[in-house]
Design an enzyme around this catalytic site. Structure first.
Site, PDB file in Angstrom:
ATOM      1  N   TYR A 135      -0.408 -64.377  42.261  1.00 61.71           N
ATOM      2  CA  TYR A 135      -0.435 -64.480  40.793  1.00 61.71           C
ATOM      3  C   TYR A 135       0.047 -65.830  40.250  1.00 61.71           C
ATOM      4  CZ  TYR A 135       0.371 -63.631  35.876  1.00 61.71           C
ATOM      5  OH  TYR A 135       0.368 -63.745  34.515  1.00 61.71           O
ATOM      6  N   LYS A 142      -2.063 -69.003  38.305  1.00 59.40           N
ATOM      7  CA  LYS A 142      -1.781 -69.535  36.969  1.00 59.40           C
ATOM      8  C   LYS A 142      -1.514 -71.046  37.030  1.00 59.40           C
ATOM      9  CE  LYS A 142      -2.281 -65.735  34.508  1.00 59.40           C
ATOM     10  NZ  LYS A 142      -3.381 -65.580  33.545  1.00 59.40           N
TER      11      LYS A 142
HETATM   12  P1  NAP Z   1      -3.080 -55.914  30.442  1.00 56.51           P
HETATM   13  O1  NAP Z   1      -2.474 -55.115  29.361  1.00 56.51           O
HETATM   14  O2  NAP Z   1      -3.161 -55.369  31.821  1.00 56.51           O
HETATM   15  O3  NAP Z   1      -4.519 -56.407  29.946  1.00 56.51           O
HETATM   16  C1  NAP Z   1      -5.342 -57.157  30.777  1.00 56.51           C
HETATM   17  C2  NAP Z   1      -6.716 -57.188  30.183  1.00 56.51           C
HETATM   18  O4  NAP Z   1      -7.558 -57.942  31.060  1.00 56.51           O
HETATM   19  C3  NAP Z   1      -7.345 -55.792  30.064  1.00 56.51           C
HETATM   20  O5  NAP Z   1      -8.135 -55.738  28.916  1.00 56.51           O
HETATM   21  C4  NAP Z   1      -8.203 -55.721  31.313  1.00 56.51           C
HETATM   22  O6  NAP Z   1      -9.288 -54.813  31.199  1.00 56.51           O
HETATM   23  C5  NAP Z   1      -8.701 -57.153  31.338  1.00 56.51           C
HETATM   24  N1  NAP Z   1      -9.340 -57.500  32.601  1.00 56.51           N
HETATM   25  C6  NAP Z   1      -8.827 -57.454  33.852  1.00 56.51           C
HETATM   26  N2  NAP Z   1      -9.759 -57.818  34.744  1.00 56.51           N
HETATM   27  C7  NAP Z   1     -10.877 -58.102  34.034  1.00 56.51           C
HETATM   28  C8  NAP Z   1     -12.169 -58.524  34.367  1.00 56.51           C
HETATM   29  N3  NAP Z   1     -12.553 -58.711  35.650  1.00 56.51           N
HETATM   30  N4  NAP Z   1     -13.071 -58.748  33.391  1.00 56.51           N
HETATM   31  C9  NAP Z   1     -12.728 -58.563  32.098  1.00 56.51           C
HETATM   32  N5  NAP Z   1     -11.516 -58.122  31.714  1.00 56.51           N
HETATM   33  C10 NAP Z   1     -10.609 -57.899  32.679  1.00 56.51           C
HETATM   34  O7  NAP Z   1      -2.292 -57.309  30.639  1.00 56.51           O
HETATM   35  P2  NAP Z   1      -1.637 -58.328  29.592  1.00 56.51           P
HETATM   36  O8  NAP Z   1      -0.170 -58.350  29.851  1.00 56.51           O
HETATM   37  O9  NAP Z   1      -2.139 -58.076  28.232  1.00 56.51           O
HETATM   38  O10 NAP Z   1      -2.218 -59.701  30.187  1.00 56.51           O
HETATM   39  C11 NAP Z   1      -3.107 -60.539  29.454  1.00 56.51           C
HETATM   40  C12 NAP Z   1      -2.941 -61.941  29.981  1.00 56.51           C
HETATM   41  O11 NAP Z   1      -1.590 -62.377  29.771  1.00 56.51           O
HETATM   42  C13 NAP Z   1      -3.198 -62.088  31.483  1.00 56.51           C
HETATM   43  O12 NAP Z   1      -3.924 -63.272  31.725  1.00 56.51           O
HETATM   44  C14 NAP Z   1      -1.804 -62.194  32.074  1.00 56.51           C
HETATM   45  O13 NAP Z   1      -1.786 -62.926  33.287  1.00 56.51           O
HETATM   46  C15 NAP Z   1      -1.088 -62.943  30.968  1.00 56.51           C
HETATM   47  N6  NAP Z   1       0.374 -62.805  30.981  1.00 56.51           N
HETATM   48  C16 NAP Z   1       0.965 -61.603  30.761  1.00 56.51           C
HETATM   49  C17 NAP Z   1       2.358 -61.520  30.755  1.00 56.51           C
HETATM   50  C18 NAP Z   1       3.066 -60.233  30.491  1.00 56.51           C
HETATM   51  O14 NAP Z   1       4.307 -60.213  30.577  1.00 56.51           O
HETATM   52  N7  NAP Z   1       2.397 -59.142  30.161  1.00 56.51           N
HETATM   53  C19 NAP Z   1       3.140 -62.671  30.993  1.00 56.51           C
HETATM   54  C20 NAP Z   1       2.486 -63.884  31.221  1.00 56.51           C
HETATM   55  C21 NAP Z   1       1.118 -63.942  31.191  1.00 56.51           C
HETATM   56  P3  NAP Z   1      -9.188 -53.290  31.713  1.00 56.51           P
HETATM   57  O15 NAP Z   1      -8.544 -52.499  30.619  1.00 56.51           O
HETATM   58  O16 NAP Z   1     -10.620 -52.927  31.961  1.00 56.51           O
HETATM   59  O17 NAP Z   1      -8.370 -53.301  32.977  1.00 56.51           O
END
Ligand code: NAP
Length: 255
Positions: A175, A179
């Site tokens: 991961y 990034k």
């Molecule tokens: P999340 O709630 O798991 O949402 C992830 C989203 O990405 C969901 O809509 C998922 O769709 C979609 N997705 C995954 N694989 C995909 C694919 N192949 N094609 C299209 N959509 C896809 O996670 P989140 O926390 O909101 O994360 C969003 C972004 O923020 C990510 O890039 C993550 O790395 C980044 N981020 C998150 C955090 C944190 O603390 N949460 C911290 C730093 C960075 P499905 O519903 O179909 O699975």
């Protein structure tokens, strides 16, 4: 849709930070396209936003599926003729539904390469595929912008600063590596798109309470709306704003 509405596509916008980004962009009057790999989940999220007055529409988009990416670009081209904002938000941790104490195949020395490939397919190759497919539409915008949702764990500076908590996180081979690669992609696309006047920036949303983070043992401090803020700020920045940068709510994040 208002004639002069700004059209924004957010990948992975059916839940979590992506959904919050879409909601905030809609709140600023943008037309938001909810990228979702599952059409049902995409329509459900768009319908929820429409209840609040948003101009929100689902677009089927699996960032790892070339035909899905091309079909999404063709559909947006047909419907709107251009794209003004692209937020590459879809991302996965690669940890799946691991249990407590399980490393999900990401521990250096015990790496499952399939996990690394899967994470890169979404977090890196997916961003390239979507950005390249959308570029002809973005070039038709008078003020296009691209925002890549990265992570503080992609910062080599933070991850190696002995005084910063991130350097004490367990070693992980997929991961954060993905990034860091996304950050360099941001720099390269910013350079390539400078002649087009298209800013490209990466953002770190912080530790946000979503499905992504619930099994990672992270200390969660932020809501999806808080995590979305910096992406929305850059997605709606005035012309002449930054490009090729990495930002969180406090300003520039060290690479
Ligand atoms: P999340 O709630 O798991 O949402 C992830 C989203 O990405 C969901 O809509 C998922 O769709 C979609 N997705 C995954 N694989 C995909 C694919 N192949 N094609 C299209 N959509 C896809 O996670 P989140 O926390 O909101 O994360 C969003 C972004 O923020 C990510 O890039 C993550 O790395 C980044 N981020 C998150 C955090 C944190 O603390 N949460 C911290 C730093 C960075 P499905 O519903 O179909 O699975």
């Amino acid at each position: 849709m208002a004639e002069d509405a700004t059209i924004a596509l957010v990948t992975g916008a059916n839940k979590g930070i992506g959904r919050a980004i879409a909601g905030q962009l809609a709140g600023r009057g943008l037309t938001v396209l909810i990228g979702a790999r599952d059409p049902g989940r995409g329509e459900a999220a768009a319908a929820e936003l429409r209840v609040d007055g948003a101009d929100a529409h689902p677009v089927r988009l699996d960032v790892t599926d070339r035909s899905s990416v091309q079909a999404a670009a063709a559909e947006i081209g047909r419907r709107y003729g251009r794209l003004d904002v692209l937020v590459n938000n879809a991302g996965i941790s690669g940890s799946g539904d691991r249990g407590p104490g399980e490393d999900g195949g990401q521990s250096p020395g015990r790496v499952n390469l399939d996990v690394v490939r899967t994470v890169f397919e979404t977090n890196v190759f997916g961003v390239i595929a979507v950005t390249d497919a959308m570029l002809p539409l973005l070039r038709r915008s008078l003020a296009a912008r691209i925002v890549n949702v990265s992570s503080g764990t992609g910062s080599l500076h933070w991850m190696t600063d002995p005084d910063f908590y991130m350097s004490k996180l367990p070693a992980v081979a997929a991961y954060p590596v993905s990034k860091t690669a996304l950050n360099m992609l941001t720099v390269q696309y910013a350079k390539a798109l400078a002649p087009d006047g298209i800013p490209v920036n990466a953002v770190a949303p912080g530790a946000v309470a979503t499905d992504f983070s619930k099994n990672l043992g992270m200390v969660i401090t932020r809501t999806p709306d808080e995590g979305a803020r910096i992406a929305v700020q850059l997605a709606t920045a005035a012309p002449g704003g930054p490009t090729g940068g990495f930002f969180n709510d406090d300003g520039a994040v060290p690479w």
